[in-house]
Design an enzyme around this catalytic site. Structure first.
Site, short mmCIF file in Angstrom:
data_model
loop_
_atom_site.label_atom_id
_atom_site.label_comp_id
_atom_site.label_asym_id
_atom_site.label_seq_id
_atom_site.Cartn_x
_atom_site.Cartn_y
_atom_site.Cartn_z
N ARG A 80 -2.18 -15.67 -40.69
CA ARG A 80 -3.35 -15.30 -39.89
C ARG A 80 -2.97 -14.35 -38.76
O ARG A 80 -3.74 -13.45 -38.42
CB ARG A 80 -4.05 -16.56 -39.36
CG ARG A 80 -5.44 -16.26 -38.82
CD ARG A 80 -6.24 -17.50 -38.57
NE ARG A 80 -5.63 -18.34 -37.56
CZ ARG A 80 -6.03 -19.57 -37.27
NH1 ARG A 80 -7.05 -20.11 -37.93
NH2 ARG A 80 -5.43 -20.28 -36.34
N LYS A 183 -8.04 -13.73 -34.68
CA LYS A 183 -7.86 -14.59 -33.51
C LYS A 183 -7.39 -13.73 -32.34
O LYS A 183 -6.23 -13.78 -31.92
CB LYS A 183 -6.85 -15.70 -33.84
CG LYS A 183 -6.95 -16.88 -32.91
CD LYS A 183 -6.30 -18.10 -33.50
CE LYS A 183 -6.13 -19.23 -32.50
NZ LYS A 183 -7.39 -19.78 -32.01
N GLU A 219 -20.00 -20.87 -35.65
CA GLU A 219 -18.99 -21.89 -35.36
C GLU A 219 -19.18 -22.50 -34.00
O GLU A 219 -20.13 -22.18 -33.28
CB GLU A 219 -17.57 -21.37 -35.58
CG GLU A 219 -17.18 -20.16 -34.76
CD GLU A 219 -15.79 -19.66 -35.14
OE1 GLU A 219 -14.93 -20.46 -35.55
OE2 GLU A 219 -15.57 -18.45 -35.00
N1 PLP Z 1 -12.57 -21.12 -34.62
C1 PLP Z 1 -12.09 -20.61 -33.47
C2 PLP Z 1 -12.88 -19.58 -32.76
C3 PLP Z 1 -10.85 -21.05 -32.97
O1 PLP Z 1 -10.36 -20.58 -31.83
C4 PLP Z 1 -10.13 -22.02 -33.69
C5 PLP Z 1 -8.82 -22.46 -33.23
O2 PLP Z 1 -7.81 -21.99 -33.67
C6 PLP Z 1 -10.69 -22.52 -34.89
C7 PLP Z 1 -11.91 -22.06 -35.31
C8 PLP Z 1 -9.96 -23.53 -35.69
O3 PLP Z 1 -8.91 -22.95 -36.43
P1 PLP Z 1 -7.62 -23.76 -36.81
O4 PLP Z 1 -8.06 -24.95 -37.56
O5 PLP Z 1 -6.84 -22.82 -37.64
O6 PLP Z 1 -6.94 -24.12 -35.54
C1 COI Z 2 -6.67 -23.92 -31.47
O1 COI Z 2 -7.30 -24.84 -31.96
O2 COI Z 2 -5.48 -23.69 -31.73
C2 COI Z 2 -7.26 -23.02 -30.53
O3 COI Z 2 -6.92 -21.89 -30.55
C3 COI Z 2 -8.15 -23.52 -29.54
C4 COI Z 2 -7.89 -22.82 -28.24
C5 COI Z 2 -8.63 -21.54 -28.15
C6 COI Z 2 -8.09 -23.70 -27.07
#
Ligand code: PLP
Ligand code: COI
Length: 339
Positions: A80, A183, A219
């Site tokens: 990612r 991200k 989301e």
């Molecule tokens: N959506 C957003 C905007 C996020 O910042 C995160 C955190 O990383 C997620 C979803 C969840 O992604 P993940 O499960 O890969 O941490």
């Molecule tokens: C994560 O779940 O890793 C995130 O990035 C959340 C964070 C923005 C606080």
């Protein structure tokens, strides 16, 4: 080392001993350097500062009952970060470099991995940014990767208890063909007004809707949305949300449990028909949703009517966390033991 109250850690920054850094210059990555400073010296014209040319990641390492440290799906975070780098035209961090740097920073800070049974974990935060100077709007020629770690508790103070979410309609975190799937820091800057509005109104997090029609669910703050209806696991398909690695994992677990998986646009109106709803992410883990309030219309959607998380969310949560802490067999090879 200061005495840490492992069971009551917030999701916040706690200083650890070391971080690792690596610079991309003259077309190649340098060596991984270890630092004990929390500060960086950056050129004042760095593109990361002015034009938001940056991306970050978030993953966790868990200590098992056997004392071993388990890192969850680092390869998905590495991929990612490569996609995010492509999204804002940065140098990409090769998978091997990412892997080596992540393992190194965990091992250097081993004593900060919370003990088993505390519900806490070590949060790993890789950050990549344009550190080269430019004044015109163009990609930098130099990039810096920094990875720090910090021990954390759950993102929502409720832990695995129902949270309240607010639907926000007067600001967006990402545009339809913008950077929502990457991200990158800009998405979080754009989300701050919604986050603070939801907190100010007494909610844990905002829920963002699709930016074109405000008809579908995108989301939830820093987490993906999922719902349970009968034997179905339903989660939004959208061009402006982050592909959550937690969501990808629980989708697989739902399939393993014999559930049907629906990844499709999810209309706000459908909220009424769901049995359970939740937010999922590395920081949020799985957070059951008790109520969703539309701040504009005042309409309230209620789940967890008895105040308790629903059975399917509970099963998914227990299975995911069981794998992460080494209590449940890791059938899908998601976990790397840090040795
Ligand atoms: N959506 C957003 C905007 C996020 O910042 C995160 C955190 O990383 C997620 C979803 C969840 O992604 P993940 O499960 O890969 O941490
Ligand atoms: C994560 O779940 O890793 C995130 O990035 C959340 C964070 C923005 C606080």
């Amino acid at each position: 080392m200061q005495q840490l109250d492992w069971k009551n850690l917030p999701f916040g920054y706690i200083k650890t001993d070391y971080n690792v850094r690596c610079v991309y210059k003259d077309g190649k990555w340098g060596n991984i350097e270890v630092s004990d400073s929390e500060y960086i010296s950056v050129h004042m014209a760095a593109t990361g500062l002015h034009y938001g040319q940056e991306a970050f990641e978030g993953m966790k390492a868990y200590r098992g009952k056997d004392g071993k440290i388990r890192l969850f799906r680092w390869d998905e975070n590495a991929k990612r970060l490569i996609r995010s780098a492509e999204g804002v035209l940065m140098a990409q961090v090769p998978m091997e470099l990412f892997h080596e740097a992540v393992l190194k920073v965990i091992k250097l800070n081993e004593k900060f991995v919370p003990p088993f049974g505390t519900g806490a974990s070590l949060y790993i935060r890789p950050l990549l940014f344009g550190s080269g100077a430019e004044v015109g709007v163009r990609p930098a020629k130099e990039y810096t990767l920094i990875i720090f770690v910090t021990p954390v508790g759950p993102y929502f103070k409720e832990g695995f208890n129902p949270v309240k979410i607010a639907i926000i309609r007067d600001s967006d975190r990402a545009a339809p063909l913008g950077t929502g799937t990457f991200k990158v820091g800009g998405n979080y800057a754009a989300s701050l007004r919604g986050v603070m509005k939801s907190h100010g109104a007494g909610f844990s997090s905002p829920m963002y809707l699709d930016t074109k029609e405000k008809k579908y669910i995108d989301e939830i703050g820093a987490a993906n949305f999922f719902a349970i209806k009968g034997n179905s696991y339903i989660t939004p398909k959208s061009d402006s949300i982050l592909a959550s690695i937690t969501n990808m994992s629980i989708t697989k677990l739902a399939e393993d449990l014999g559930m049907n998986v629906e990844r499709r646009p999810v209309a706000v109106d459908e909220l009424e028909s769901f049995d359970e709803a939740g937010a999922c992410g590395t920081a949020a883990i799985i957070s059951p949703i008790g109520e969703i309030t539309d701040l504009e219309t005042g309409k309230v959607y209620r789940f967890c009517k008895d105040g308790k998380p629903g059975p399917k969310s509970t099963k998914l949560y227990e299975t995911l966390v069981g794998i992460q802490y080494g209590e449940i067999e890791d059938k899908h090879n998601w976990v790397t033991i840090v040795e």
